[in-house]
Enzyme design. Sequence first.
Site, PDB file in Angstrom:
ATOM      1  CB  ILE A   2      -1.043   0.055   1.346  1.00 11.63           C
ATOM      2  CG1 ILE A   2      -2.024   0.827   1.064  1.00 11.63           C
ATOM      3  CG2 ILE A   2      -0.320   0.147   2.518  1.00 11.63           C
ATOM      4  CD1 ILE A   2      -3.367   0.783   1.799  1.00 11.63           C
ATOM      5  CB  CYS A   3       1.826   3.998  -1.897  1.00 12.94           C
ATOM      6  SG  CYS A   3       0.682   3.875  -3.554  1.00 12.94           S
ATOM      7  NE  ARG A   4      -1.581  11.714  -1.043  1.00 15.67           N
ATOM      8  CZ  ARG A   4      -2.312  12.260  -2.044  1.00 15.67           C
ATOM      9  NH1 ARG A   4      -1.862  11.786  -3.365  1.00 15.67           N
ATOM     10  NH2 ARG A   4      -3.218  13.205  -1.976  1.00 15.67           N
ATOM     11  N   GLY A  54      -1.905   4.142  -4.659  1.00 12.56           N
ATOM     12  CA  GLY A  54      -1.886   2.866  -5.562  1.00 12.56           C
ATOM     13  C   GLY A  54      -0.860   3.123  -6.476  1.00 12.56           C
ATOM     14  CG  MET A  86      -2.147   4.450   3.525  1.00 11.05           C
ATOM     15  SD  MET A  86      -3.121   3.310   4.558  1.00 11.05           S
ATOM     16  CE  MET A  86      -3.277   4.357   5.948  1.00 11.05           C
TER      17      MET A  86
END
Length: 99
Positions: free
Chosen positions: A62-64, A66, A90
């Site tokens: 996961i990141c901010r 995708g 996120m």
Amino acid sequence: MKEITTKELMEKYKQDKQINIIDVREDDEVALGKIPGAHHIPLGEVANRVTELNREKHYYIICRSGGRSATACEVLAKHHIDCTNVAGGMLAWNAEVEK
């Protein structure tokens, strides 16, 4: 590349809080909150830290939003790490976070 929505990940997380989640955002982003239990490896360090991961396990990346997590999944796949990109990142995570 495999992909999962944050809603699907939330369901998996509710069933098993020990699932393997890797957050590839930068330190300042993670300081604002991450999924409880998620392991933090900034995207720029993923290739150098791949030995920390177990090839027998599955990881959700996961990141901010995708994009960076998709890049991380590509890197991990080259190292034969089984992983799934979390679409929406996120920004779409509507559950608890830890700081």
